[in-house]
Design a protein around this motif. Structure first.
Motif, PDB file in Angstrom:
ATOM      1  N   ASP A  49       0.707  -5.968  15.411  1.00 41.57           N
ATOM      2  CA  ASP A  49       1.848  -6.738  15.910  1.00 41.57           C
ATOM      3  C   ASP A  49       1.534  -8.233  15.965  1.00 41.57           C
ATOM      4  O   ASP A  49       2.428  -9.071  16.008  1.00 41.57           O
ATOM      5  CB  ASP A  49       2.311  -6.217  17.277  1.00 41.57           C
ATOM      6  N   GLU A  58       7.213  -5.991   9.861  1.00 36.92           N
ATOM      7  CA  GLU A  58       8.542  -5.872   9.275  1.00 36.92           C
ATOM      8  C   GLU A  58       8.466  -5.656   7.765  1.00 36.92           C
ATOM      9  O   GLU A  58       9.169  -4.796   7.208  1.00 36.92           O
ATOM     10  CB  GLU A  58       9.365  -7.126   9.580  1.00 36.92           C
ATOM     11  N   SER A  65       9.499   2.323   4.107  1.00 33.02           N
ATOM     12  CA  SER A  65      10.462   3.214   4.772  1.00 33.02           C
ATOM     13  C   SER A  65      10.906   4.377   3.888  1.00 33.02           C
ATOM     14  O   SER A  65      11.103   5.499   4.377  1.00 33.02           O
ATOM     15  CB  SER A  65      11.682   2.414   5.240  1.00 33.02           C
ATOM     16  N   LYS A 102       7.384  -0.053  21.326  1.00 32.62           N
ATOM     17  CA  LYS A 102       8.791   0.054  20.932  1.00 32.62           C
ATOM     18  C   LYS A 102       9.176  -1.061  19.963  1.00 32.62           C
ATOM     19  O   LYS A 102       9.940  -0.845  19.017  1.00 32.62           O
ATOM     20  CB  LYS A 102       9.683   0.039  22.167  1.00 32.62           C
ATOM     21  N   ASP A 103       8.611  -2.246  20.176  1.00 26.53           N
ATOM     22  CA  ASP A 103       8.871  -3.346  19.248  1.00 26.53           C
ATOM     23  C   ASP A 103       8.232  -3.070  17.888  1.00 26.53           C
ATOM     24  O   ASP A 103       8.824  -3.355  16.844  1.00 26.53           O
ATOM     25  CB  ASP A 103       8.335  -4.656  19.824  1.00 26.53           C
ATOM     26  N   SER A 104       7.017  -2.514  17.905  1.00 24.41           N
ATOM     27  CA  SER A 104       6.358  -2.180  16.638  1.00 24.41           C
ATOM     28  C   SER A 104       7.123  -1.103  15.882  1.00 24.41           C
ATOM     29  O   SER A 104       7.292  -1.180  14.661  1.00 24.41           O
ATOM     30  CB  SER A 104       4.913  -1.726  16.894  1.00 24.41           C
ATOM     31  N   LEU A 105       7.606  -0.094  16.582  1.00 21.80           N
ATOM     32  CA  LEU A 105       8.385   0.970  15.952  1.00 21.80           C
ATOM     33  C   LEU A 105       9.656   0.400  15.301  1.00 21.80           C
ATOM     34  O   LEU A 105      10.011   0.781  14.181  1.00 21.80           O
ATOM     35  CB  LEU A 105       8.761   2.031  16.982  1.00 21.80           C
ATOM     36  N   ARG A 106      10.280  -0.524  16.000  1.00 19.08           N
ATOM     37  CA  ARG A 106      11.498  -1.139  15.449  1.00 19.08           C
ATOM     38  C   ARG A 106      11.177  -1.937  14.192  1.00 19.08           C
ATOM     39  O   ARG A 106      11.872  -1.812  13.175  1.00 19.08           O
ATOM     40  CB  ARG A 106      12.141  -2.032  16.510  1.00 19.08           C
ATOM     41  N   ARG A 107      10.123  -2.754  14.250  1.00 23.42           N
ATOM     42  CA  ARG A 107       9.771  -3.577  13.090  1.00 23.42           C
ATOM     43  C   ARG A 107       9.302  -2.719  11.918  1.00 23.42           C
ATOM     44  O   ARG A 107       9.569  -3.040  10.755  1.00 23.42           O
ATOM     45  CB  ARG A 107       8.693  -4.590  13.476  1.00 23.42           C
ATOM     46  N   LYS A 109      10.292   0.231  11.252  1.00 20.23           N
ATOM     47  CA  LYS A 109      11.377   1.130  10.837  1.00 20.23           C
ATOM     48  C   LYS A 109      10.913   2.593  10.788  1.00 20.23           C
ATOM     49  O   LYS A 109      11.114   3.304   9.798  1.00 20.23           O
ATOM     50  CB  LYS A 109      11.929   0.696   9.470  1.00 20.23           C
ATOM     51  N   GLU A 111       9.957   6.234  13.431  1.00 18.49           N
ATOM     52  CA  GLU A 111      10.085   6.880  14.738  1.00 18.49           C
ATOM     53  C   GLU A 111       8.725   7.155  15.363  1.00 18.49           C
ATOM     54  O   GLU A 111       8.650   7.508  16.543  1.00 18.49           O
ATOM     55  CB  GLU A 111      10.874   8.187  14.593  1.00 18.49           C
TER      56      GLU A 111
END
Length: 308
Positions: A49, A58, A65, A102-107, A109, A111
């Motif tokens: 991160d 990202e 993905s 949670k931020d890493s999971l979002r970036r 993409k 679960e």
């Protein structure tokens, strides 16, 4: 590409992983490097991160993905950016780790994160609290496994004793053999070593080899090696091993892979060409027992003198 088991997990990682920190922020170039790694059989991608203030995650997430089930994504936590994103502080607290994931999971993409690593650490950290955070994230399904990225023997022993880490990322090379002091402990507990810094900031590269006989050859000291000692070492390796058509990059990476506790050597790449050169090096024949013995004889058995 050979895959090796990571600790006692069901993760099998390619013997070379892509260290994503060096792929840069030019998206097309970075994506091409990652796509080339996939084509070469690399399934292990290591980010954090901290890198490029999250942009690295990202880019990795966007590129991988569509291949999520085919790859192993590792990222790191613990370095917390300040409000203005112009500096960071160390925060291994449970509260922060469970927020940062949670931020890493979002970036990324995704679960889930295959391997979540503590990005450093000292013996003065609230280690029990840190371990509790990782264990809860496993139970909650946000991460599959966790590890640490540390060269501190006292920290490593604590996590070996009190946690269920499956890996430890360590700087390791012909010029830095300090990890050998803790490798037996990790191996005994079925914890894999993931290496970084295998070419010692580029010193153990073919560019160095090409320049070594030129008048303008300059090299900086490294750890407890003087510049002259490094030059003599490379010349010795060249005389002994290169009649067998080995490159210096190959020797450096194969030295890492020759050790049973090493699951993968993570190398950075800022270009496709550099990546493919590293892939060629790890896919070359393994060091013979004689070659390994010679390298161990002519290099120093460095030891950690701090945090022991």
């Amino acid at each position: 590409m050979e895959k090796r088991q990571l600790g006692n997990s069901d993760l099998r990682v390619s013997k070379i992983g892509l260290g994503c920190m060096s792929i840069g922020t030019e998206v097309n170039t970075a994506q091409k490097i990652i796509e080339t790694a996939l084509e070469a059989g690399i399934n292990y991608f290591d980010t954090a991160d901290l890198y490029d203030r999250g942009m690295n995650e990202e880019i990795v997430g966007n590129t991988l993905s569509s291949r999520r089930e085919d790859v192993i994504i590792a990222t790191k936590v613990g370095n917390r950016w300040n409000e203005h994103k112009d500096g960071w502080s160390w925060d291994p607290s449970k509260t922060y780790i469970k927020e940062a994931v949670k931020d890493s999971l979002r970036r990324l993409k995704t679960e889930y994160i295959d391997l979540y690593q503590l990005h450093g650490g000292t013996i003065d950290d609230p280690i029990d609290e840190t371990i509790e955070a990782f264990e809860e994230l496993k139970e909650e399904g946000f991460i599959r496994y966790y590890g640490i990225s540390s060269i501190r023997p006292n920290v490593i022993r604590k996590y070996v004793k009190d946690s269920s880490i499956i890996s430890n990322m360590m700087q390791y090379s012909l010029l830095d053999r300090r990890p050998e002091g803790v490798m037996p402990l990790l191996e005994k507990n079925n914890i894999s070593v993931v290496t970084r810094g295998s070419v010692a900031r580029g010193i153990l590269s073919d560019k160095t080899l090409e320049a070594i006989d030129t008048d303008d050859f300059k090299i900086k000291a490294y750890l407890d090696y003087s510049s002259e000692e490094i030059k003599e070492l490379i010349e010795s390796i060249k005389a002994k091993l290169f009649p067998h058509s080995r490159s210096l990059n190959e020797v450096a990476l194969q030295f890492n892979l020759a050790h049973k506790s090493v699951a993968s050597v993570v190398t950075g790449a800022s270009s496709v060409e550099q990546l493919l050169d590293n892939v060629r090096a790890v896919n070359s024949p393994s060091l013979t027992r004689e070659e390994l013995g010679y390298l161990e004889m002519i290099t120093k058995e460095n030891n950690y003198t701090e945090h022991i």
